[in-house]
Write a protein that holds these residues in place. Structure first.
Motif, mmCIF file in Angstrom:
data_model
loop_
_atom_site.group_PDB
_atom_site.id
_atom_site.type_symbol
_atom_site.label_atom_id
_atom_site.label_comp_id
_atom_site.label_asym_id
_atom_site.label_seq_id
_atom_site.Cartn_x
_atom_site.Cartn_y
_atom_site.Cartn_z
ATOM 1 N N THR A 96 -34.178 -2.820 116.733
ATOM 2 C CA THR A 96 -35.506 -2.235 116.951
ATOM 3 C C THR A 96 -36.261 -2.394 115.636
ATOM 4 O OG1 THR A 96 -34.645 -0.636 118.539
ATOM 5 C CG2 THR A 96 -36.797 -0.166 117.575
ATOM 6 N N ASP A 119 -40.346 -2.367 113.484
ATOM 7 C CA ASP A 119 -41.772 -2.057 113.408
ATOM 8 C C ASP A 119 -42.481 -3.200 112.698
ATOM 9 O OD1 ASP A 119 -41.287 0.403 114.563
ATOM 10 O OD2 ASP A 119 -41.276 1.488 112.648
ATOM 11 N N LYS A 146 -45.132 -0.646 116.869
ATOM 12 C CA LYS A 146 -43.856 0.053 116.676
ATOM 13 C C LYS A 146 -42.912 -0.226 117.837
ATOM 14 C CE LYS A 146 -45.222 3.882 113.677
ATOM 15 N NZ LYS A 146 -44.267 3.481 112.618
ATOM 16 N N ASP A 147 -41.630 -0.043 117.551
ATOM 17 C CA ASP A 147 -40.573 -0.149 118.564
ATOM 18 C C ASP A 147 -40.557 -1.516 119.254
ATOM 19 O OD1 ASP A 147 -39.668 2.443 118.066
ATOM 20 O OD2 ASP A 147 -41.116 3.308 119.464
ATOM 21 N N HIS A 173 -38.414 -4.375 120.415
ATOM 22 C CA HIS A 173 -36.992 -4.524 120.741
ATOM 23 C C HIS A 173 -36.647 -5.996 120.900
ATOM 24 C CE1 HIS A 173 -36.493 -0.224 121.304
ATOM 25 N NE2 HIS A 173 -37.588 -0.218 122.037
ATOM 26 N N THR A 177 -35.653 -1.223 111.962
ATOM 27 C CA THR A 177 -35.384 0.207 111.800
ATOM 28 C C THR A 177 -34.060 0.630 112.422
ATOM 29 O OG1 THR A 177 -36.625 0.676 113.832
ATOM 30 C CG2 THR A 177 -37.844 0.753 111.733
ATOM 31 N N GLU A 178 -33.508 -0.229 113.278
ATOM 32 C CA GLU A 178 -32.213 0.083 113.894
ATOM 33 C C GLU A 178 -31.507 -1.213 114.226
ATOM 34 O OE1 GLU A 178 -30.988 1.936 118.098
ATOM 35 O OE2 GLU A 178 -32.004 3.383 116.791
ATOM 36 N N HIS A 205 -42.837 -7.406 123.870
ATOM 37 C CA HIS A 205 -43.557 -6.147 123.636
ATOM 38 C C HIS A 205 -45.017 -6.355 124.049
ATOM 39 C CE1 HIS A 205 -45.475 -2.851 121.445
ATOM 40 N NE2 HIS A 205 -44.276 -2.308 121.265
#
Length: 509
Positions: free
Chosen positions: A379, A381, A395-396, A398, A421-422, A452
């Motif tokens: 994930t 940004d 943001k977010d 994926h 971020t992940e 997205h």
């Protein structure tokens, strides 16, 4: 213990993957806890699971249709062609090395059947029904003894088989009869029905052919499935690029050119862009059809060095340079990102026999291939990406990473507008992606980033404004569109396949 049903074909590209997807969706709609399975997949269009394992993209679509999170047990063996009749072998989601087709099919494949059985055991314990996909044709006698994806699987499970033929390409009747004739007696007994796929026209005109098939083979024709255009479902491999229709150029405001390199991988990165109503996306194979695009995109590659050399020898490298200098933006994903740098190095010959080559040189970076592969869902940004002078943030985002190169950067002229971020479920803060300071060149390792909706539309609106067009409001949900596509597919197949007979065959196990 789960019951099973298997789709095999008279050849490759007859629609096995799509019909498995349809059957998964139908059974899921009917409340069955159903799971897809394909023992061995050959594809460059791969995916990374939540736990960082690599699998074929077709089983991902099938899992989505079944309402499931993709997991590597759905596709325990993946072959990724590298060129020169060899492939990278991925077993239970992990690469184990490269091997020639001869060595693989002369004994190594059968050694992997233990992994196939382990994967099946897990699925049998956890699900009600397994819908299994074969590969190619079970009648390829030269591959029969070392097969681990067609009749070896069917016989191991005593699974009923439906044999599929593509009538759109011609010769469907002969291919069905011929395939059955070439099977062993016990294999032929497992075939419980025939399916004619991709039919166009009045189905009543096909009745004499159906009568002939049933009399000749002793097998019932369980369905005549119509040809479906614009399914909106991810394709398995680049062979399907031949079937992708292009919109009329005059009807689209924006024109996107994707370089179709010989070792292109993960071309589904561009499907969301191609499906936008104001975009015409075409795949470029030579300088003659380069056109005058508003955006150039470089895809992922299973052999970045050789694809870079192909761009150079084909004359497309020069066309790309001319276009960028004239104000056309360039975006690279994964292998395409690596090509944007100054150098591509392969000291261990991880991908090819070449030690490396110079890249396009648009970004101050170089990539060195190593023998380990990074595979992870992420994930991220995007913060103030300068795209042609306009700042884009989102943001977010994926997606997933799947590459073998380590990239180093020189100087501080280029920007890194994305932060992961992940990664694999763990929080992190990793700089990712590189943008040239003037906003004309951008690259990222993240596959699926343009799925997205807001991020994709923001990028396209920058292109629109550059052409003097009004920006468009984002009104799409790619996720919802996929779900509707699975439902549409299920509705069509349900109406044209004898589902009562299918359920009867499943219940008889």
């Amino acid at each position: 213990m789960a019951n099973c049903i298997m789709m095999q074909g008279t050849s490759s590209h007859v629609g096995k993957s799509i019909l498995v997807t349809a059957l998964c969706r139908i059974l899921y709609q009917d409340g069955v806890h159903v799971v897809p399975f394909k023992a061995q997949n050959m594809a460059l269009n791969s995916y990374v699971t939540r736990d960082g394992k690599e699998m074929g993209r077709a089983q991902v679509a099938q899992a989505e249709a079944a309402g499931l999170e993709p997991m590597v047990e759905m596709n325990p063996v993946l072959l990724k062609p590298t060129g020169n009749a060899s492939s990278q072998i991925v077993v239970m989601g992990q690469p184990v090395g490269n091997m020639s087709a001869k060595d693989y099919h002369k004994g190594y494949s059968v050694k992997l059947f233990g992994h196939v059985k382990e994967a099946l055991a897990k699925l049998q314990d956890e699900y009600d029904t397994i819908v299994i996909e074969g590969a190619g044709s079970p009648a390829e006698v030269n591959l029969h003894d070392n097969d681990i994806v067609n009749m070896r699987v069917a016989k191991y499970l005593n699974a009923p088989v439906f044999l599929i033929a593509d009538i759109d390409r011609g010769g469907a009747l002969a291919s069905l009869v011929g395939t059955l004739e070439l099977l062993e007696d016990d294999e032929r007994d497992l075939v419980k029905g025939l399916i004619i796929n991709k039919f166009r026209g009045d189905v009543t005109l096909l009745k004499p052919a159906v009568d002939f098939l049933e009399k000749k083979t002793g097998k019932p024709v369980l369905g005549i499935i119509p040809h479906l255009d614009n399914l909106g479902i991810d394709d398995e491999d680049s062979v399907s690029l031949e079937d992708k229709p292009e919109k009329e150029k005059a009807q689209a405001d924006l024109h996107v050119a994707v370089m179709r390199t010989p070792k292109i991988s993960n071309f589904t990165d561009f499907d969301a862009i191609a499906s936008e109503k104001d975009v015409s996306l075409h795949y470029v194979t030579d300088v003659e059809n380069f056109g005058h695009p508003d955006l150039i995109m470089l895809p992922g590659s299973k052999n970045t060095t050789e694809d870079m050399l192909w761009l150079r020898s084909s004359g497309l490298e020069e066309k790309i340079r001319e276009a960028v200098e004239a104000g056309t933006p360039l975006i690279g994903i994964c292998g395409g990102y690596q090509m944007l740098g100054k150098e591509i190095r392969d000291p261990h010959h991880t991908e090819s026999e070449h030690d490396g080559t110079t890249g396009l040189g648009f970004l101050d970076m170089a990539t060195t291939f190593i023998e380990s592969k990074l595979t992870s869902q992420v994930t991220a940004d995007c913060h103030d990406w300068n795209f042609m002078g306009t700042k884009i943030s989102a943001k977010d985002l994926h997606g997933y990473e799947i590459h073998m190169g380590e990239t180093e950067f020189f100087g501080d002229k280029d920007e890194h507008p994305i932060t992961i971020t992940e990664r694999r479920g763990e929080k992190c803060a990793v700089e990712e992606g590189t943008s040239r300071a003037d906003g004309m060149v951008f690259g990222t390792y993240i596959h699926g980033i343009f799925d997205h909706d807001e991020f994709r539309r923001a990028m396209l609106n920058v292109l629109r404004v550059k052409k003097g067009l009004e920006p468009l409001e984002n009104t799409r949900s790619l996720f919802a569109e996929k779900q509707r596509a699975y439902d549409r597919l299920a509705e069509t197949v349900r109406a044209n396949l004898d589902m009562d007979k299918v359920r009867e065959i499943l219940a008889a196990q």
